[in-house]
Design an enzyme around this catalytic site. Structure first.
Site, mmCIF file in Angstrom:
data_model
loop_
_atom_site.group_PDB
_atom_site.id
_atom_site.type_symbol
_atom_site.label_atom_id
_atom_site.label_comp_id
_atom_site.label_asym_id
_atom_site.label_seq_id
_atom_site.Cartn_x
_atom_site.Cartn_y
_atom_site.Cartn_z
ATOM 1 C CB SER A 142 -0.867 0.097 1.108
ATOM 2 O OG SER A 142 -1.679 1.199 1.447
ATOM 3 C CE1 TYR A 155 -4.566 -2.179 4.326
ATOM 4 C CE2 TYR A 155 -3.351 -0.291 4.256
ATOM 5 C CZ TYR A 155 -4.005 -1.359 3.769
ATOM 6 O OH TYR A 155 -3.925 -1.660 2.199
#
Length: 250
Positions: A142, A155
């Site tokens: 990400s 995350y």
């Protein structure tokens, strides 16, 4: 489109978000795709969108990736008779709140889905890849790793772990003809964006941040995955590719 005829691909979390379109493209390119996803609604949508002549090569298995014994048992069955040629570690959960509000159990759950499942899947596929002298592992990370987002600590931590694994696995597995690369998607209009309280403001931020002034679409990710799966990418390993319209540049 790369010819993936005969390739057997394990793809976690592939029914929704960015995985749906990629799965359809992999099937169209000739691959056999084994999807592990627990979202029944999205699984049904993927089945419905798969052309009839490709359905025989789609194996969709509802699976809770946090159930490690069940996951290991399933992988043992999948690898008993034939090797997996590729693993795409895509499944992830994406909670959002301030760091101090996460319990240790919540942080552990994110790690279990986003990292430990990838460890288990990759470990299961490795013997077959090593025996045949060819393999592809793709970890979906990400652009949040660049530090531009708040309230996503577990995350971001998990995606950092996947990036580290990408590099460590690439170094260790390269001698067997196995490449390991990461893809870092930018801001795509998926369900994950629903965590943002101001959708209009967030969309404006995206347009301001990207060099390319359009929203990303799933085909952008599918193209990068197909490339890393191809023979043409056989001399590329340990790399992270940002597919984000030029939001981040290195």
């Amino acid at each position: 489109m790369s010819n993936l005829t005969g390739r057997r691909i394990l793809y976690t979390g592939a029914s929704g978000g960015l995985g749906h379109e990629t799965t359809l493209q992999l099937l169209a390119a000739g691959a056999e795709v084994i999807v592990l996803d627990r979202d029944a609604r999205k699984n049904e949508s993927l089945i419905a969108d798969t052309p009839a002549d490709l359905k025989a090569r789609l194996h969709l298995i509802e699976c809770d990736l946090t159930d490690k014994p069940a996951l290991q048992s399933l992988l043992d069955q999948l690898t008993t008779t034939r090797a997996l040629d590729a693993v795409i570690n895509n499944a992830a959960i994406y909670p959002s709140k301030p760091f101090e509000e996460y319990s240790l159990e919540e942080q552990a759950l994110v790690h279990a889905v986003n990292v430990e499942a990838a460890l288990i899947c990759t470990r299961a596929a490795l013997p077959g890849m090593r025996a045949q002298g060819w393999g592809r592992i793709i970890n979906i990370t990400s652009i949040t790793l660049t530090g531009g987002w708040e309230n996503l600590v577990p995350y971001v931590q998990s995606k950092g772990a996947l990036l580290g694994l990408t590099r460590a696995w690439a170094r260790e597995f390269g001698k067997w003809g196995i490449t390991v690369n990461a893809i870092a998607p930018g801001a795509f209009p998926t369900d994950a964006e629903k965590i943002h309280p101001d959708p209009v403001g967030y969309a404006a931020r995206i347009m301001d941040s990207q060099a390319i002034k359009r929203r990303g679409h799933p085909g952008d990710i599918a193209a990068s995955i197909r490339f890393f799966l191809s023979d043409e990418a056989g001399f590329i390993t340990g790399q992270s590719l940002a597919v984000d319209g030029g939001w981040t540049m290195h």
